[in-house]
Write a protein that holds these residues in place. Structure first.
Motif, PDB file in Angstrom:
ATOM      1  N   GLU A  54      29.576 -28.323 -14.515  1.00 13.65           N
ATOM      2  CA  GLU A  54      30.977 -27.951 -14.777  1.00 13.65           C
ATOM      3  C   GLU A  54      31.101 -26.694 -15.621  1.00 13.65           C
ATOM      4  N   VAL A  55      30.014 -26.269 -16.271  1.00 12.23           N
ATOM      5  CA  VAL A  55      30.043 -25.099 -17.144  1.00 12.23           C
ATOM      6  C   VAL A  55      29.517 -23.848 -16.447  1.00 12.23           C
ATOM      7  N   ASN A  56      28.411 -23.973 -15.738  1.00  9.77           N
ATOM      8  CA  ASN A  56      27.745 -22.814 -15.129  1.00  9.77           C
ATOM      9  C   ASN A  56      27.334 -23.063 -13.685  1.00  9.77           C
ATOM     10  N   ASP A  57      27.239 -21.979 -12.960  1.00 15.84           N
ATOM     11  CA  ASP A  57      26.648 -21.948 -11.624  1.00 15.84           C
ATOM     12  C   ASP A  57      25.724 -20.737 -11.649  1.00 15.84           C
ATOM     13  N   LEU A  58      24.436 -20.996 -11.949  1.00 15.81           N
ATOM     14  CA  LEU A  58      23.536 -19.863 -12.143  1.00 15.81           C
ATOM     15  C   LEU A  58      22.138 -20.169 -11.637  1.00 15.81           C
ATOM     16  N   GLU A  59      21.373 -19.096 -11.500  1.00 14.16           N
ATOM     17  CA  GLU A  59      19.975 -19.182 -11.113  1.00 14.16           C
ATOM     18  C   GLU A  59      19.149 -18.572 -12.241  1.00 14.16           C
ATOM     19  N   LEU A  60      18.075 -19.261 -12.608  1.00 13.01           N
ATOM     20  CA  LEU A  60      17.139 -18.752 -13.604  1.00 13.01           C
ATOM     21  C   LEU A  60      15.900 -18.279 -12.863  1.00 13.01           C
ATOM     22  N   ILE A  61      15.480 -17.066 -13.126  1.00 11.60           N
ATOM     23  CA  ILE A  61      14.285 -16.492 -12.502  1.00 11.60           C
ATOM     24  C   ILE A  61      13.308 -16.205 -13.631  1.00 11.60           C
ATOM     25  N   MET A  62      12.161 -16.913 -13.613  1.00 13.24           N
ATOM     26  CA  MET A  62      11.223 -16.844 -14.728  1.00 13.24           C
ATOM     27  C   MET A  62       9.880 -16.281 -14.288  1.00 13.24           C
ATOM     28  N   GLU A  63       9.384 -15.334 -15.049  1.00 11.76           N
ATOM     29  CA  GLU A  63       8.057 -14.755 -14.834  1.00 11.76           C
ATOM     30  C   GLU A  63       7.435 -14.620 -16.214  1.00 11.76           C
ATOM     31  N   GLY A  64       6.588 -15.589 -16.546  1.00  6.27           N
ATOM     32  CA  GLY A  64       6.023 -15.609 -17.897  1.00  6.27           C
ATOM     33  C   GLY A  64       7.115 -15.796 -18.935  1.00  6.27           C
ATOM     34  N   GLU A  66       0.827  -1.209   0.000  1.00  4.09           N
ATOM     35  CA  GLU A  66       0.000   0.000   0.000  1.00  4.09           C
ATOM     36  C   GLU A  66       0.860   1.257   0.000  1.00  4.09           C
ATOM     37  N   LYS A  67       1.960   1.233   0.763  1.00  2.00           N
ATOM     38  CA  LYS A  67       2.841   2.409   0.855  1.00  2.00           C
ATOM     39  C   LYS A  67       3.462   2.734  -0.496  1.00  2.00           C
ATOM     40  N   TYR A  68       3.855   1.698  -1.221  1.00  2.00           N
ATOM     41  CA  TYR A  68       4.496   1.902  -2.520  1.00  2.00           C
ATOM     42  C   TYR A  68       3.532   1.552  -3.654  1.00  2.00           C
ATOM     43  N   ASN A  69       2.258   1.847  -3.442  1.00  2.00           N
ATOM     44  CA  ASN A  69       1.211   1.534  -4.403  1.00  2.00           C
ATOM     45  C   ASN A  69       1.535   2.104  -5.786  1.00  2.00           C
ATOM     46  N   GLY A  70       1.309   1.289  -6.794  1.00  2.00           N
ATOM     47  CA  GLY A  70       1.552   1.728  -8.161  1.00  2.00           C
ATOM     48  C   GLY A  70       2.957   1.411  -8.642  1.00  2.00           C
ATOM     49  N   ARG A  71       3.877   1.182  -7.698  1.00  2.00           N
ATOM     50  CA  ARG A  71       5.248   0.880  -8.099  1.00  2.00           C
ATOM     51  C   ARG A  71       5.644  -0.548  -7.744  1.00  2.00           C
ATOM     52  N   THR A  72       4.831  -1.227  -6.936  1.00  2.00           N
ATOM     53  CA  THR A  72       5.101  -2.633  -6.647  1.00  2.00           C
ATOM     54  C   THR A  72       4.070  -3.471  -7.375  1.00  2.00           C
ATOM     55  N   ILE A  73       4.529  -4.535  -7.992  1.00  2.00           N
ATOM     56  CA  ILE A  73       3.636  -5.409  -8.740  1.00  2.00           C
ATOM     57  C   ILE A  73       3.908  -6.842  -8.291  1.00  2.00           C
ATOM     58  N   PRO A  74       2.922  -7.478  -7.627  1.00  2.00           N
ATOM     59  CA  PRO A  74       3.126  -8.880  -7.253  1.00  2.00           C
ATOM     60  C   PRO A  74       3.154  -9.755  -8.500  1.00  2.00           C
ATOM     61  N   LYS A  75       4.094 -10.686  -8.544  1.00  2.00           N
ATOM     62  CA  LYS A  75       4.233 -11.532  -9.723  1.00  2.00           C
ATOM     63  C   LYS A  75       4.391 -12.982  -9.297  1.00  2.00           C
ATOM     64  N   ASN A  76       4.031 -13.852 -10.206  1.00  2.00           N
ATOM     65  CA  ASN A  76       4.215 -15.276 -10.002  1.00  2.00           C
ATOM     66  C   ASN A  76       5.554 -15.641 -10.628  1.00  2.00           C
ATOM     67  N   VAL A  77       6.533 -15.956  -9.798  1.00  2.00           N
ATOM     68  CA  VAL A  77       7.898 -16.184 -10.262  1.00  2.00           C
ATOM     69  C   VAL A  77       8.304 -17.625  -9.975  1.00  2.00           C
ATOM     70  N   ILE A  78       8.992 -18.227 -10.933  1.00  2.00           N
ATOM     71  CA  ILE A  78       9.537 -19.573 -10.773  1.00  2.00           C
ATOM     72  C   ILE A  78      11.063 -19.442 -10.837  1.00  2.00           C
ATOM     73  N   THR A  79      11.758 -20.154  -9.965  1.00  2.00           N
ATOM     74  CA  THR A  79      13.218 -20.143 -10.012  1.00  2.00           C
ATOM     75  C   THR A  79      13.736 -21.557 -10.256  1.00  2.00           C
ATOM     76  N   TYR A  80      14.880 -21.623 -10.882  1.00  2.00           N
ATOM     77  CA  TYR A  80      15.530 -22.893 -11.183  1.00  2.00           C
ATOM     78  C   TYR A  80      17.034 -22.658 -11.123  1.00  2.00           C
ATOM     79  N   SER A  81      17.772 -23.617 -10.588  1.00  2.00           N
ATOM     80  CA  SER A  81      19.225 -23.479 -10.471  1.00  2.00           C
ATOM     81  C   SER A  81      19.932 -24.501 -11.339  1.00  2.00           C
ATOM     82  N   ILE A  82      21.039 -24.075 -11.907  1.00  2.00           N
ATOM     83  CA  ILE A  82      21.910 -24.972 -12.664  1.00  2.00           C
ATOM     84  C   ILE A  82      23.297 -24.875 -12.054  1.00  2.00           C
ATOM     85  N   LEU A  83      23.810 -26.016 -11.642  1.00  2.00           N
ATOM     86  CA  LEU A  83      25.173 -26.101 -11.123  1.00  2.00           C
ATOM     87  C   LEU A  83      25.828 -27.294 -11.801  1.00  2.00           C
TER      88      LEU A  83
END
Length: 190
Positions: free
Chosen positions: A133-143, A114-131
């Motif tokens: 020999e090539v990468n150590d990363l996190e994937l953050i997906m929203e649509g 409510e305090k930051y109304n109009g600038r905060t947007i709730p989203k449905n986010v999915i995360t996935y990690s890959i670790l």
């Protein structure tokens, strides 16, 4: 001798038909107010949390009431439990969070929104990690938006990364992904 031991927590968290009837009636009233535009979804959530607090309903009992309500309308509650497990939520751990504690977290979140109304947007986010020999990363997906985040340089030729992105891309309606890359990310506690 064990047959005579009564588990009061199990009895306390059992969803009785009268509890489900009362909750169903209350929810219909809230849905009607939302449909009329008299109540926002944030207020809907606040009212549900207040209902739980006022009626001394634990998270586990609330979950059991929801399952019973779904079963009334022909939904298989095991589907819900499997979906929760797929998102990394253990349904058996729900009872470990007190209604008052959960209500307080929800209240703070709503206040912040409510305090930051109009600038905060709730989203449905999915995360996935890959670790690998090539990468150590996190994937953050929203649509269709995908953020690749790593404390190192990201190798886009990674077979595991490309297989995952191809599979995820098939889930999108227009079969298109917008990839953002954050490499050499530094993190610190604030």
């Amino acid at each position: 001798m064990d047959d005579k031991i009564v588990d009061f927590n199990e009895l306390k968290n059992k969803a009785k038909d009268k509890d489900v009837d009362k909750f169903e009636e209350y929810m219909y009233g809230l849905y009607y107010s939302v449909a009329e535009g008299k109540l926002s979804m944030a207020d809907f959530t606040k009212n549900i949390m207040k209902y739980m607090e006022d009626n001394n309903i634990s998270q586990e009992k609330f979950f059991n009431m929801q399952k019973k309500l779904m079963e009334r309308y022909g939904f298989d509650s095991s589907f819900l439990e499997n979906q929760m497990k797929a998102f990394g939520i253990d349904p058996s751990s729900i009872g470990n969070i007190g209604a008052n504690q959960n209500y307080e977290v929800m209240r703070k979140t709503m206040s912040f929104t409510e305090k930051y109304n109009g600038r905060t947007i709730p989203k449905n986010v999915i995360t996935y990690s890959i670790l690998n020999e090539v990468n150590d990363l996190e994937l953050i997906m929203e649509g269709k938006n995908v953020l690749l985040k790593s404390s190192k340089k990201i190798d886009l030729k990674d077979v595991e990364l490309n297989e995952f992105l191809c599979s995820y891309k098939k889930l999108q309606e227009d079969n298109n992904l917008k990839i953002s890359i954050c490499e050499n990310v530094a993190e610190y506690d604030y």
